[in-house]
Design a protein around this motif. Structure first.
Motif, PDB file in Angstrom:
ATOM      1  N   LEU A 113     -13.849  -7.412  -8.638  1.00  0.00           N
ATOM      2  CA  LEU A 113     -14.418  -6.309  -9.695  1.00  0.00           C
ATOM      3  C   LEU A 113     -15.719  -6.021  -9.103  1.00  0.00           C
ATOM      4  O   LEU A 113     -16.684  -7.213  -9.453  1.00  0.00           O
ATOM      5  CB  LEU A 113     -14.323  -7.339 -10.948  1.00  0.00           C
ATOM      6  CG  LEU A 113     -14.206  -6.262 -12.217  1.00  0.00           C
ATOM      7  CD1 LEU A 113     -13.671  -5.296 -12.174  1.00  0.00           C
ATOM      8  CD2 LEU A 113     -14.566  -6.700 -13.324  1.00  0.00           C
ATOM      9  N   SER A 168     -20.384  -2.841 -10.483  1.00  0.00           N
ATOM     10  CA  SER A 168     -20.838  -1.345 -11.815  1.00  0.00           C
ATOM     11  C   SER A 168     -19.273  -0.576 -12.226  1.00  0.00           C
ATOM     12  O   SER A 168     -19.587  -0.283 -13.288  1.00  0.00           O
ATOM     13  CB  SER A 168     -20.378  -0.393 -10.127  1.00  0.00           C
ATOM     14  OG  SER A 168     -19.444   0.063  -9.862  1.00  0.00           O
ATOM     15  N   ASP A 169     -18.147  -1.365 -12.151  1.00  0.00           N
ATOM     16  CA  ASP A 169     -17.103  -1.194 -13.175  1.00  0.00           C
ATOM     17  C   ASP A 169     -17.280  -2.210 -14.427  1.00  0.00           C
ATOM     18  O   ASP A 169     -17.143  -1.023 -15.396  1.00  0.00           O
ATOM     19  CB  ASP A 169     -15.353  -1.914 -12.777  1.00  0.00           C
ATOM     20  CG  ASP A 169     -15.273  -0.992 -11.715  1.00  0.00           C
ATOM     21  OD1 ASP A 169     -15.830  -0.086 -11.226  1.00  0.00           O
ATOM     22  OD2 ASP A 169     -13.485  -1.248 -11.057  1.00  0.00           O
ATOM     23  N   TYR A 170     -17.984  -3.248 -14.560  1.00  0.00           N
ATOM     24  CA  TYR A 170     -18.001  -3.937 -16.274  1.00  0.00           C
ATOM     25  C   TYR A 170     -19.439  -3.834 -16.198  1.00  0.00           C
ATOM     26  O   TYR A 170     -19.275  -3.836 -17.267  1.00  0.00           O
ATOM     27  CB  TYR A 170     -17.477  -5.216 -16.345  1.00  0.00           C
ATOM     28  CG  TYR A 170     -18.921  -6.177 -15.554  1.00  0.00           C
ATOM     29  CD1 TYR A 170     -19.913  -6.621 -15.964  1.00  0.00           C
ATOM     30  CD2 TYR A 170     -18.160  -6.616 -13.775  1.00  0.00           C
ATOM     31  CE1 TYR A 170     -20.593  -7.273 -15.363  1.00  0.00           C
ATOM     32  CE2 TYR A 170     -19.112  -7.661 -12.756  1.00  0.00           C
ATOM     33  CZ  TYR A 170     -20.732  -7.828 -14.071  1.00  0.00           C
ATOM     34  OH  TYR A 170     -21.230  -8.923 -12.752  1.00  0.00           O
ATOM     35  N   ILE A 178     -17.938   0.823 -17.586  1.00  0.00           N
ATOM     36  CA  ILE A 178     -17.159   0.528 -18.079  1.00  0.00           C
ATOM     37  C   ILE A 178     -16.230  -0.543 -19.305  1.00  0.00           C
ATOM     38  O   ILE A 178     -17.163  -1.653 -18.668  1.00  0.00           O
ATOM     39  CB  ILE A 178     -16.292   0.773 -17.392  1.00  0.00           C
ATOM     40  CG1 ILE A 178     -15.798   1.840 -16.004  1.00  0.00           C
ATOM     41  CG2 ILE A 178     -14.554   1.405 -17.963  1.00  0.00           C
ATOM     42  CD1 ILE A 178     -15.455   2.342 -14.857  1.00  0.00           C
ATOM     43  N   VAL A 209     -14.533  -2.562 -19.695  1.00  0.00           N
ATOM     44  CA  VAL A 209     -13.534  -2.942 -19.380  1.00  0.00           C
ATOM     45  C   VAL A 209     -13.378  -4.825 -19.692  1.00  0.00           C
ATOM     46  O   VAL A 209     -14.743  -5.196 -19.902  1.00  0.00           O
ATOM     47  CB  VAL A 209     -13.770  -3.819 -17.427  1.00  0.00           C
ATOM     48  CG1 VAL A 209     -12.561  -4.693 -16.849  1.00  0.00           C
ATOM     49  CG2 VAL A 209     -13.890  -2.221 -16.230  1.00  0.00           C
ATOM     50  N   TYR A 230      -8.173  -2.183 -18.220  1.00  0.00           N
ATOM     51  CA  TYR A 230      -9.705  -0.821 -17.943  1.00  0.00           C
ATOM     52  C   TYR A 230      -8.747   0.100 -19.233  1.00  0.00           C
ATOM     53  O   TYR A 230      -7.708  -0.115 -19.440  1.00  0.00           O
ATOM     54  CB  TYR A 230      -9.404  -0.466 -16.704  1.00  0.00           C
ATOM     55  CG  TYR A 230     -10.367  -0.930 -15.068  1.00  0.00           C
ATOM     56  CD1 TYR A 230     -10.892  -0.257 -15.260  1.00  0.00           C
ATOM     57  CD2 TYR A 230      -9.802  -2.288 -15.819  1.00  0.00           C
ATOM     58  CE1 TYR A 230     -12.117  -1.149 -14.100  1.00  0.00           C
ATOM     59  CE2 TYR A 230     -10.535  -2.581 -14.072  1.00  0.00           C
ATOM     60  CZ  TYR A 230     -11.565  -1.827 -13.619  1.00  0.00           C
ATOM     61  OH  TYR A 230     -11.814  -2.702 -12.417  1.00  0.00           O
ATOM     62  N   LEU A 254      -8.950   6.077 -14.762  1.00  0.00           N
ATOM     63  CA  LEU A 254      -8.654   4.526 -14.098  1.00  0.00           C
ATOM     64  C   LEU A 254      -7.558   4.337 -14.275  1.00  0.00           C
ATOM     65  O   LEU A 254      -7.461   2.760 -14.405  1.00  0.00           O
ATOM     66  CB  LEU A 254      -9.494   3.951 -15.861  1.00  0.00           C
ATOM     67  CG  LEU A 254     -10.756   4.178 -16.535  1.00  0.00           C
ATOM     68  CD1 LEU A 254     -11.377   3.288 -17.320  1.00  0.00           C
ATOM     69  CD2 LEU A 254     -11.733   3.748 -14.826  1.00  0.00           C
ATOM     70  N   TYR A 275      -7.194   0.434 -10.343  1.00  0.00           N
ATOM     71  CA  TYR A 275      -7.683   0.254 -11.094  1.00  0.00           C
ATOM     72  C   TYR A 275      -6.727  -0.900 -11.857  1.00  0.00           C
ATOM     73  O   TYR A 275      -7.376  -1.844 -12.344  1.00  0.00           O
ATOM     74  CB  TYR A 275      -8.230   0.645 -12.495  1.00  0.00           C
ATOM     75  CG  TYR A 275      -9.545   1.541 -11.836  1.00  0.00           C
ATOM     76  CD1 TYR A 275     -10.600   1.258 -11.770  1.00  0.00           C
ATOM     77  CD2 TYR A 275      -9.411   3.655 -11.871  1.00  0.00           C
ATOM     78  CE1 TYR A 275     -12.025   2.073 -11.471  1.00  0.00           C
ATOM     79  CE2 TYR A 275     -10.513   3.685 -11.087  1.00  0.00           C
ATOM     80  CZ  TYR A 275     -11.727   3.326 -10.880  1.00  0.00           C
ATOM     81  OH  TYR A 275     -12.729   3.935 -10.825  1.00  0.00           O
ATOM     82  N   ARG A 307      -7.370  -4.519  -9.557  1.00  0.00           N
ATOM     83  CA  ARG A 307      -7.936  -5.025 -10.035  1.00  0.00           C
ATOM     84  C   ARG A 307      -7.885  -5.468 -11.805  1.00  0.00           C
ATOM     85  O   ARG A 307      -8.876  -5.807 -12.590  1.00  0.00           O
ATOM     86  CB  ARG A 307      -8.988  -4.281 -10.790  1.00  0.00           C
ATOM     87  CG  ARG A 307     -10.314  -3.457  -9.536  1.00  0.00           C
ATOM     88  CD  ARG A 307     -10.609  -3.077  -9.605  1.00  0.00           C
ATOM     89  NE  ARG A 307     -12.118  -2.460  -8.174  1.00  0.00           N
ATOM     90  CZ  ARG A 307     -12.231  -1.213  -7.999  1.00  0.00           C
ATOM     91  NH1 ARG A 307     -12.985  -0.683  -9.183  1.00  0.00           N
ATOM     92  NH2 ARG A 307     -13.071  -1.170  -6.896  1.00  0.00           N
TER      93      ARG A 307
END
Length: 160
Positions: free
Chosen positions: A100, A103-105, A108, A110, A133, A141, A146, A149
């Protein structure tokens, strides 16, 4: 006398079986760093003390119904563990693992959902927690990237 002893042994075995089943359903999620400098157990008690975020989401590999999920933001889980904000290796009890990106968490919301439709869910129901997500609010997303993940039956988070 023998029948009384047999009855007591049977009751003891039933209680022990129930207790071990309950303990199995409450497995903590291990949060650690790849260098081993941090080892943190995310128990159900710890999960419930962190601020929760709730939203509607379609959960991958389900009947595609929109569900209401609740749990702490992944970034708050990492902060609570004392680990730095790096990419995460997410591991499930069945051996599945995926990266993961930070940058995602960071960008976003999450969450590590431990409630679906207001109820805690068990290991048997894909618990104790599920990475989710906000894909109903942000349709971009949705899709395989996604979904891959969105790990359920979370067992471990390793911060790289």
């Amino acid at each position: 006398m023998l029948k009384v002893l047999e009855s007591r042994i049977l009751v003891f075995l039933l209680i022990a079986t129930c207790m071990s089943a309950a303990a199995a359903e409450q497995r903590p999620i291990k949060v650690s760093t790849s260098d081993g400098s941090i080892n943190f157990l995310l128990t159900s008690d710890v999960l419930s003390t962190l601020e929760n975020t709730s939203f509607n989401a379609t959960l991958p590999a389900t009947d595609e119904a929109v569900r209401h999920v609740s749990g702490p933001l992944i970034r708050d889980v990492i902060k609570a563990s004392g680990a730095p904000m790096g990419d995460l290796i997410l591991k499930a009890f069945d051996g599945y693992e995926v990266v993961l990106p930070a940058s995602d968490y960071k960008n976003i919301d999450v969450i590590l959902a431990y409630k679906i439709d207001g109820k805690r869910f068990s290991l048997r129901e894909r618990g104790p927690a599920w990475v989710v997500y906000p894909n109903e609010a942000y349709p971009e997303l949705k899709g395989e990237l996604y979904a891959s993940r969105s790990v359920w039956q979370m067992s471990e988070i390793i911060v790289e």
